[in-house]
Design a protein around this motif. Sequence first.
Motif, PDB file in Angstrom:
ATOM      1  N   LEU A  82       0.790  -1.228   0.000  1.00 48.70           N
ATOM      2  CA  LEU A  82       0.000   0.000   0.000  1.00 48.70           C
ATOM      3  C   LEU A  82       0.828   1.286   0.000  1.00 48.70           C
ATOM      4  O   LEU A  82       0.254   2.372  -0.033  1.00 48.70           O
ATOM      5  N   LYS A  83       2.147   1.176  -0.010  1.00 55.60           N
ATOM      6  CA  LYS A  83       2.947   2.403  -0.122  1.00 55.60           C
ATOM      7  C   LYS A  83       3.080   2.845  -1.581  1.00 55.60           C
ATOM      8  O   LYS A  83       3.613   3.907  -1.865  1.00 55.60           O
ATOM      9  N   TRP A  84       2.592   1.985  -2.501  1.00 57.77           N
ATOM     10  CA  TRP A  84       2.649   2.289  -3.932  1.00 57.77           C
ATOM     11  C   TRP A  84       1.239   2.488  -4.488  1.00 57.77           C
ATOM     12  O   TRP A  84       0.275   1.930  -3.982  1.00 57.77           O
ATOM     13  N   PHE A  85       1.149   3.259  -5.570  1.00 58.67           N
ATOM     14  CA  PHE A  85      -0.116   3.355  -6.292  1.00 58.67           C
ATOM     15  C   PHE A  85      -0.428   1.984  -6.889  1.00 58.67           C
ATOM     16  O   PHE A  85       0.456   1.311  -7.436  1.00 58.67           O
ATOM     17  N   GLN A  86      -1.675   1.574  -6.792  1.00 57.69           N
ATOM     18  CA  GLN A  86      -2.084   0.256  -7.254  1.00 57.69           C
ATOM     19  C   GLN A  86      -2.736   0.328  -8.633  1.00 57.69           C
ATOM     20  O   GLN A  86      -3.438   1.284  -8.950  1.00 57.69           O
ATOM     21  N   ARG A 173      -3.772   7.850   1.077  1.00 57.19           N
ATOM     22  CA  ARG A 173      -3.102   6.645   1.583  1.00 57.19           C
ATOM     23  C   ARG A 173      -1.610   6.671   1.249  1.00 57.19           C
ATOM     24  O   ARG A 173      -0.773   6.356   2.096  1.00 57.19           O
ATOM     25  N   ILE A 174      -1.273   7.061   0.029  1.00 63.73           N
ATOM     26  CA  ILE A 174       0.127   7.142  -0.382  1.00 63.73           C
ATOM     27  C   ILE A 174       0.876   8.159   0.479  1.00 63.73           C
ATOM     28  O   ILE A 174       2.004   7.914   0.931  1.00 63.73           O
ATOM     29  N   ALA A 175       0.249   9.300   0.727  1.00 58.46           N
ATOM     30  CA  ALA A 175       0.885  10.337   1.546  1.00 58.46           C
ATOM     31  C   ALA A 175       1.143   9.823   2.956  1.00 58.46           C
ATOM     32  O   ALA A 175       2.220  10.032   3.521  1.00 58.46           O
ATOM     33  N   GLU A 176       0.172   9.133   3.524  1.00 56.27           N
ATOM     34  CA  GLU A 176       0.328   8.630   4.887  1.00 56.27           C
ATOM     35  C   GLU A 176       1.387   7.545   4.975  1.00 56.27           C
ATOM     36  O   GLU A 176       2.236   7.565   5.873  1.00 56.27           O
ATOM     37  N   ASN A 178       3.951   6.999   3.075  1.00 59.23           N
ATOM     38  CA  ASN A 178       5.300   7.441   2.725  1.00 59.23           C
ATOM     39  C   ASN A 178       5.722   8.712   3.458  1.00 59.23           C
ATOM     40  O   ASN A 178       6.763   9.285   3.132  1.00 59.23           O
ATOM     41  N   HIS A 179       4.911   9.144   4.432  1.00 58.63           N
ATOM     42  CA  HIS A 179       5.226  10.329   5.240  1.00 58.63           C
ATOM     43  C   HIS A 179       5.446  11.562   4.359  1.00 58.63           C
ATOM     44  O   HIS A 179       6.404  12.318   4.530  1.00 58.63           O
ATOM     45  N   LEU A 180       4.525  11.729   3.405  1.00 65.29           N
ATOM     46  CA  LEU A 180       4.546  12.886   2.521  1.00 65.29           C
ATOM     47  C   LEU A 180       3.276  13.697   2.755  1.00 65.29           C
ATOM     48  O   LEU A 180       2.316  13.213   3.358  1.00 65.29           O
ATOM     49  N   SER A 181       3.257  14.914   2.257  1.00 69.89           N
ATOM     50  CA  SER A 181       2.035  15.711   2.347  1.00 69.89           C
ATOM     51  C   SER A 181       1.087  15.329   1.220  1.00 69.89           C
ATOM     52  O   SER A 181       1.522  14.866   0.152  1.00 69.89           O
ATOM     53  N   VAL A 182      -0.180  15.523   1.459  1.00 75.73           N
ATOM     54  CA  VAL A 182      -1.190  15.244   0.430  1.00 75.73           C
ATOM     55  C   VAL A 182      -0.928  16.110  -0.802  1.00 75.73           C
ATOM     56  O   VAL A 182      -1.069  15.649  -1.939  1.00 75.73           O
ATOM     57  N   ALA A 183      -0.526  17.342  -0.578  1.00 70.29           N
ATOM     58  CA  ALA A 183      -0.269  18.258  -1.692  1.00 70.29           C
ATOM     59  C   ALA A 183       0.874  17.749  -2.572  1.00 70.29           C
ATOM     60  O   ALA A 183       0.817  17.849  -3.807  1.00 70.29           O
ATOM     61  N   GLN A 184       1.921  17.193  -1.960  1.00 68.20           N
ATOM     62  CA  GLN A 184       3.049  16.660  -2.733  1.00 68.20           C
ATOM     63  C   GLN A 184       2.604  15.507  -3.624  1.00 68.20           C
ATOM     64  O   GLN A 184       2.967  15.438  -4.800  1.00 68.20           O
ATOM     65  N   VAL A 185       1.836  14.600  -3.057  1.00 71.34           N
ATOM     66  CA  VAL A 185       1.401  13.427  -3.820  1.00 71.34           C
ATOM     67  C   VAL A 185       0.393  13.822  -4.895  1.00 71.34           C
ATOM     68  O   VAL A 185       0.442  13.315  -6.023  1.00 71.34           O
ATOM     69  N   GLN A 186      -0.511  14.723  -4.561  1.00 76.59           N
ATOM     70  CA  GLN A 186      -1.491  15.180  -5.543  1.00 76.59           C
ATOM     71  C   GLN A 186      -0.802  15.850  -6.729  1.00 76.59           C
ATOM     72  O   GLN A 186      -1.216  15.679  -7.892  1.00 76.59           O
ATOM     73  N   LEU A 211       4.190   6.765 -12.621  1.00 74.59           N
ATOM     74  CA  LEU A 211       3.830   7.489 -11.406  1.00 74.59           C
ATOM     75  C   LEU A 211       4.591   6.948 -10.195  1.00 74.59           C
ATOM     76  O   LEU A 211       5.086   7.722  -9.367  1.00 74.59           O
ATOM     77  N   ASN A 212       4.711   5.636 -10.101  1.00 77.18           N
ATOM     78  CA  ASN A 212       5.426   5.048  -8.962  1.00 77.18           C
ATOM     79  C   ASN A 212       6.922   5.316  -9.018  1.00 77.18           C
ATOM     80  O   ASN A 212       7.580   5.432  -7.976  1.00 77.18           O
ATOM     81  N   ILE A 213       7.483   5.403 -10.206  1.00 77.17           N
ATOM     82  CA  ILE A 213       8.899   5.763 -10.321  1.00 77.17           C
ATOM     83  C   ILE A 213       9.114   7.194  -9.806  1.00 77.17           C
ATOM     84  O   ILE A 213      10.070   7.475  -9.079  1.00 77.17           O
ATOM     85  N   ALA A 214       8.191   8.093 -10.179  1.00 78.32           N
ATOM     86  CA  ALA A 214       8.274   9.476  -9.687  1.00 78.32           C
ATOM     87  C   ALA A 214       8.081   9.514  -8.168  1.00 78.32           C
ATOM     88  O   ALA A 214       8.750  10.280  -7.469  1.00 78.32           O
ATOM     89  N   LEU A 215       7.180   8.682  -7.657  1.00 74.27           N
ATOM     90  CA  LEU A 215       6.950   8.615  -6.214  1.00 74.27           C
ATOM     91  C   LEU A 215       8.208   8.142  -5.482  1.00 74.27           C
ATOM     92  O   LEU A 215       8.573   8.690  -4.433  1.00 74.27           O
ATOM     93  N   LYS A 216       8.875   7.138  -6.052  1.00 73.13           N
ATOM     94  CA  LYS A 216      10.102   6.633  -5.462  1.00 73.13           C
ATOM     95  C   LYS A 216      11.147   7.736  -5.355  1.00 73.13           C
ATOM     96  O   LYS A 216      11.840   7.876  -4.331  1.00 73.13           O
ATOM     97  N   GLY A 217      11.249   8.547  -6.415  1.00 74.95           N
ATOM     98  CA  GLY A 217      12.194   9.657  -6.386  1.00 74.95           C
ATOM     99  C   GLY A 217      11.844  10.697  -5.355  1.00 74.95           C
ATOM    100  O   GLY A 217      12.727  11.243  -4.676  1.00 74.95           O
ATOM    101  N   LEU A 218      10.536  10.970  -5.216  1.00 73.02           N
ATOM    102  CA  LEU A 218      10.099  11.955  -4.223  1.00 73.02           C
ATOM    103  C   LEU A 218      10.373  11.470  -2.805  1.00 73.02           C
ATOM    104  O   LEU A 218      10.823  12.264  -1.956  1.00 73.02           O
TER     105      LEU A 218
END
Length: 222
Positions: A82-86, A173-176, A178-186, A211-218
Amino acid sequence: MNNSVKNTGRLLWAGLRALLVLTVVCGVIYPLAVTGIAQALFHHKANGSEITSEGKVVGSSLIGQRYDLPLKKGQETAEPDLKWFQPRPSNGLGTNSVNTQYKLILSGATNLAGDNKVLIDQVEAARKAVIKDNSTATYKVEKSDVPADAVTSSGSGLDPDISPDYADLQVHRIAEKNHLSVAQVQKLVDEHTEGRVAGFMGEPRVNVLELNIALKGLVAKS
């Protein structure tokens, strides 16, 4: 008799020459020309629309991938990580030991009618899972919030994209996780949302792998 043999020989020789010429033209020159043009003008597409990350090919933008946790003892079906977009539900996506997110097993739809009880039960179970997995302490997912692509597979079962609605549903869920802000993930979702082809064909979409590759970088930067 001699004329007949000579005529037969000439015909065989003519046929052999035609075979040789056509083999060279159709079997060598034409394939090389088409391959050369494809590599020169459409290099990315001609090589399978590969996606790279950290210098390695991790998949294709044309084929979806699953993001699951390792199977536990006694489990038949892996739980989603659940830390990744499904992606969309699918039985055609699996894992392997080289790249644990990329392996083509099979392609095809369920071929179940809309009123088939098996399909109805599958969709209902998938809807409950989506609601449970994506509800957080500050964000409650309602039944009406779940888009169709979150609970149904595509015709091929290998769709690499999800709808912007399904991507948006996963943002909290992704923000929570991965300890990111909702704004960052959005912002990531918005940046990776593609519109209709030529402005009118198809539907807006988000490529899950990209999208998940970009998330990994963030996550690595945070």
